[in-house]
Motif scaffolding. Structure first.
Motif, PDB file in Angstrom:
ATOM      1  N   TRP A  87       0.869  -1.185   0.000  1.00  0.00           N
ATOM      2  CA  TRP A  87       0.000   0.000   0.000  1.00  0.00           C
ATOM      3  C   TRP A  87       0.903   1.232   0.000  1.00  0.00           C
ATOM      4  O   TRP A  87       1.035   1.927   1.008  1.00  0.00           O
ATOM      5  CB  TRP A  87      -0.946   0.003   1.203  1.00  0.00           C
ATOM      6  N   PRO A  88       1.570   1.490  -1.129  1.00  0.00           N
ATOM      7  CA  PRO A  88       2.566   2.564  -1.191  1.00  0.00           C
ATOM      8  C   PRO A  88       1.941   3.952  -1.092  1.00  0.00           C
ATOM      9  O   PRO A  88       1.037   4.280  -1.850  1.00  0.00           O
ATOM     10  CB  PRO A  88       3.217   2.356  -2.558  1.00  0.00           C
ATOM     11  N   ARG A  89       2.443   4.733  -0.162  1.00  0.00           N
ATOM     12  CA  ARG A  89       1.985   6.117  -0.016  1.00  0.00           C
ATOM     13  C   ARG A  89       3.060   7.024  -0.599  1.00  0.00           C
ATOM     14  O   ARG A  89       4.215   6.972  -0.175  1.00  0.00           O
ATOM     15  CB  ARG A  89       1.724   6.427   1.451  1.00  0.00           C
ATOM     16  N   ARG A  90       2.643   7.830  -1.565  1.00  0.00           N
ATOM     17  CA  ARG A  90       3.600   8.661  -2.293  1.00  0.00           C
ATOM     18  C   ARG A  90       4.449   9.513  -1.345  1.00  0.00           C
ATOM     19  O   ARG A  90       5.672   9.568  -1.485  1.00  0.00           O
ATOM     20  CB  ARG A  90       2.855   9.536  -3.313  1.00  0.00           C
ATOM     21  N   GLY A  91       3.843  10.182  -0.397  1.00  0.00           N
ATOM     22  CA  GLY A  91       4.599  11.038   0.527  1.00  0.00           C
ATOM     23  C   GLY A  91       5.613  10.260   1.356  1.00  0.00           C
ATOM     24  O   GLY A  91       6.727  10.728   1.578  1.00  0.00           O
ATOM     25  N   ASP A  92       5.229   9.068   1.815  1.00  0.00           N
ATOM     26  CA  ASP A  92       6.149   8.234   2.595  1.00  0.00           C
ATOM     27  C   ASP A  92       7.343   7.808   1.748  1.00  0.00           C
ATOM     28  O   ASP A  92       8.486   7.826   2.211  1.00  0.00           O
ATOM     29  CB  ASP A  92       5.433   6.996   3.134  1.00  0.00           C
ATOM     30  N   TRP A  93       7.065   7.400   0.515  1.00  0.00           N
ATOM     31  CA  TRP A  93       8.153   6.968  -0.361  1.00  0.00           C
ATOM     32  C   TRP A  93       9.081   8.132  -0.686  1.00  0.00           C
ATOM     33  O   TRP A  93      10.300   7.977  -0.743  1.00  0.00           O
ATOM     34  CB  TRP A  93       7.585   6.330  -1.632  1.00  0.00           C
ATOM     35  N   MET A  94       8.511   9.319  -0.891  1.00  0.00           N
ATOM     36  CA  MET A  94       9.330  10.503  -1.179  1.00  0.00           C
ATOM     37  C   MET A  94      10.231  10.849   0.014  1.00  0.00           C
ATOM     38  O   MET A  94      11.410  11.162  -0.159  1.00  0.00           O
ATOM     39  CB  MET A  94       8.428  11.688  -1.526  1.00  0.00           C
ATOM     40  N   ALA A  95       9.677  10.790   1.219  1.00  0.00           N
ATOM     41  CA  ALA A  95      10.468  11.092   2.429  1.00  0.00           C
ATOM     42  C   ALA A  95      11.616  10.096   2.579  1.00  0.00           C
ATOM     43  O   ALA A  95      12.739  10.471   2.934  1.00  0.00           O
ATOM     44  CB  ALA A  95       9.567  11.076   3.661  1.00  0.00           C
ATOM     45  N   ARG A  96      11.344   8.832   2.302  1.00  0.00           N
ATOM     46  CA  ARG A  96      12.389   7.809   2.401  1.00  0.00           C
ATOM     47  C   ARG A  96      13.501   8.074   1.383  1.00  0.00           C
ATOM     48  O   ARG A  96      14.690   7.982   1.718  1.00  0.00           O
ATOM     49  CB  ARG A  96      11.776   6.417   2.191  1.00  0.00           C
ATOM     50  N   LEU A  97      13.126   8.424   0.159  1.00  0.00           N
ATOM     51  CA  LEU A  97      14.147   8.711  -0.854  1.00  0.00           C
ATOM     52  C   LEU A  97      14.973   9.924  -0.436  1.00  0.00           C
ATOM     53  O   LEU A  97      16.199   9.919  -0.579  1.00  0.00           O
ATOM     54  CB  LEU A  97      13.505   8.932  -2.229  1.00  0.00           C
ATOM     55  N   ASP A  98      14.347  10.943   0.098  1.00  0.00           N
ATOM     56  CA  ASP A  98      15.081  12.113   0.568  1.00  0.00           C
ATOM     57  C   ASP A  98      16.110  11.707   1.629  1.00  0.00           C
ATOM     58  O   ASP A  98      17.268  12.128   1.580  1.00  0.00           O
ATOM     59  CB  ASP A  98      14.102  13.145   1.139  1.00  0.00           C
ATOM     60  N   ASP A  99      15.691  10.873   2.575  1.00  0.00           N
ATOM     61  CA  ASP A  99      16.604  10.401   3.629  1.00  0.00           C
ATOM     62  C   ASP A  99      17.803   9.669   3.045  1.00  0.00           C
ATOM     63  O   ASP A  99      18.946   9.888   3.459  1.00  0.00           O
ATOM     64  CB  ASP A  99      15.879   9.471   4.601  1.00  0.00           C
ATOM     65  N   VAL A 100      17.555   8.798   2.084  1.00  0.00           N
ATOM     66  CA  VAL A 100      18.635   7.991   1.498  1.00  0.00           C
ATOM     67  C   VAL A 100      19.576   8.878   0.674  1.00  0.00           C
ATOM     68  O   VAL A 100      20.796   8.730   0.740  1.00  0.00           O
ATOM     69  CB  VAL A 100      18.062   6.835   0.655  1.00  0.00           C
ATOM     70  N   VAL A 101      19.033   9.800  -0.083  1.00  0.00           N
ATOM     71  CA  VAL A 101      19.865  10.706  -0.876  1.00  0.00           C
ATOM     72  C   VAL A 101      20.759  11.540   0.035  1.00  0.00           C
ATOM     73  O   VAL A 101      21.935  11.761  -0.259  1.00  0.00           O
ATOM     74  CB  VAL A 101      18.988  11.593  -1.793  1.00  0.00           C
ATOM     75  N   LEU A 102      20.224  11.987   1.163  1.00  0.00           N
ATOM     76  CA  LEU A 102      20.993  12.834   2.085  1.00  0.00           C
ATOM     77  C   LEU A 102      22.001  12.054   2.932  1.00  0.00           C
ATOM     78  O   LEU A 102      22.895  12.655   3.538  1.00  0.00           O
ATOM     79  CB  LEU A 102      20.039  13.589   3.013  1.00  0.00           C
ATOM     80  N   ALA A 149       7.850  12.646  -8.606  1.00  0.00           N
ATOM     81  CA  ALA A 149       7.226  13.343  -7.476  1.00  0.00           C
ATOM     82  C   ALA A 149       8.287  13.908  -6.536  1.00  0.00           C
ATOM     83  O   ALA A 149       8.181  15.057  -6.082  1.00  0.00           O
ATOM     84  CB  ALA A 149       6.297  12.389  -6.722  1.00  0.00           C
ATOM     85  N   TRP A 150       9.314  13.113  -6.242  1.00  0.00           N
ATOM     86  CA  TRP A 150      10.386  13.559  -5.354  1.00  0.00           C
ATOM     87  C   TRP A 150      11.094  14.771  -5.951  1.00  0.00           C
ATOM     88  O   TRP A 150      11.328  15.774  -5.253  1.00  0.00           O
ATOM     89  CB  TRP A 150      11.365  12.411  -5.112  1.00  0.00           C
ATOM     90  N   ALA A 151      11.434  14.709  -7.243  1.00  0.00           N
ATOM     91  CA  ALA A 151      12.165  15.801  -7.892  1.00  0.00           C
ATOM     92  C   ALA A 151      11.361  17.098  -7.897  1.00  0.00           C
ATOM     93  O   ALA A 151      11.934  18.188  -7.844  1.00  0.00           O
ATOM     94  CB  ALA A 151      12.551  15.408  -9.308  1.00  0.00           C
TER      95      ALA A 151
END
Length: 187
Positions: A45-60, A80-82
């Motif tokens: 049940w992927p939530r776009r905002g949750d996935w975006m926050a996780r990608l931000d964490d990993v990139v940083l 969406a993240w970009a």
């Protein structure tokens, strides 16, 4: 073997809905080349905002430039993240493989929160890889998303959803596409 441009970067694998199984080229690349899979808390049940926050964490989490290698819903994660992150300068390039049309009427309800498709131009080099017979996206829709994202478009012909069922194995042609993209992005 990966080239020097890829070895000096951090390659982040972004699987789609339900993750990528053992036969998927992303899983094979992870094992063969040591690329990093971005783990999500909920693959079903992927939530776009949750996935975006996780990608931000990993990139940083690492100062090295990131190269994003997305499959399916992972392509929409990149878009969406970009569009929202303040850290896009940390990404060198993105390879977007088999983006699905999440706005289709027959999409599963688990993907409804990925609407509307984010169609802003990506602030980094990108290539979209499409298939003529992808059950989740008409090639014309895929080309439209690629154009909106400012992505070069590569059509593989009839390769299904370009996943484990497509019989790509280690997908050396895909790796060559990625190496070419990263080489162009470094110039």
């Amino acid at each position: 073997m990966t080239n020097a441009s890829l070895r000096s970067s951090r390659v982040l694998l972004l699987p789609g809905w339900q993750d990528s199984g053992a036969a998927h080229w992303q899983s094979r690349w992870e094992a063969l080349h040591g690329f990093t899979r971005v783990q999500q808390d909920d693959w079903h049940w992927p939530r776009r905002g949750d996935w975006m926050a996780r990608l931000d964490d990993v990139v940083l989490a690492d100062a090295r430039p990131a190269v994003l290698v997305a499959h399916s819903l992972g392509c929409h994660l990149v878009a969406a993240w970009a569009a929202h992150s303040r850290h896009t300068e940390r990404v060198m390039a993105a390879m977007l493989v088999a983006p699905p049309d999440t706005e289709r009427a027959d999409m599963p309800p688990q993907l409804f929160n990925w609407r509307p498709v984010v169609r802003r131009r990506l602030p980094f080099a990108s290539v979209a890889v499409l298939s003529d017979d992808d059950a989740f996206c008409a090639v014309s829709q895929g080309r439209g998303m690629a154009a909106d994202w400012g992505s070069e478009c590569v059509d593989l012909g009839a390769c299904g959803h370009i996943n484990g069922d497509s019989g790509l194995g280690d997908w050396p042609e895909g790796l060559a596409l990625l190496q070419s993209l990263v080489g162009r992005a470094k110039r």
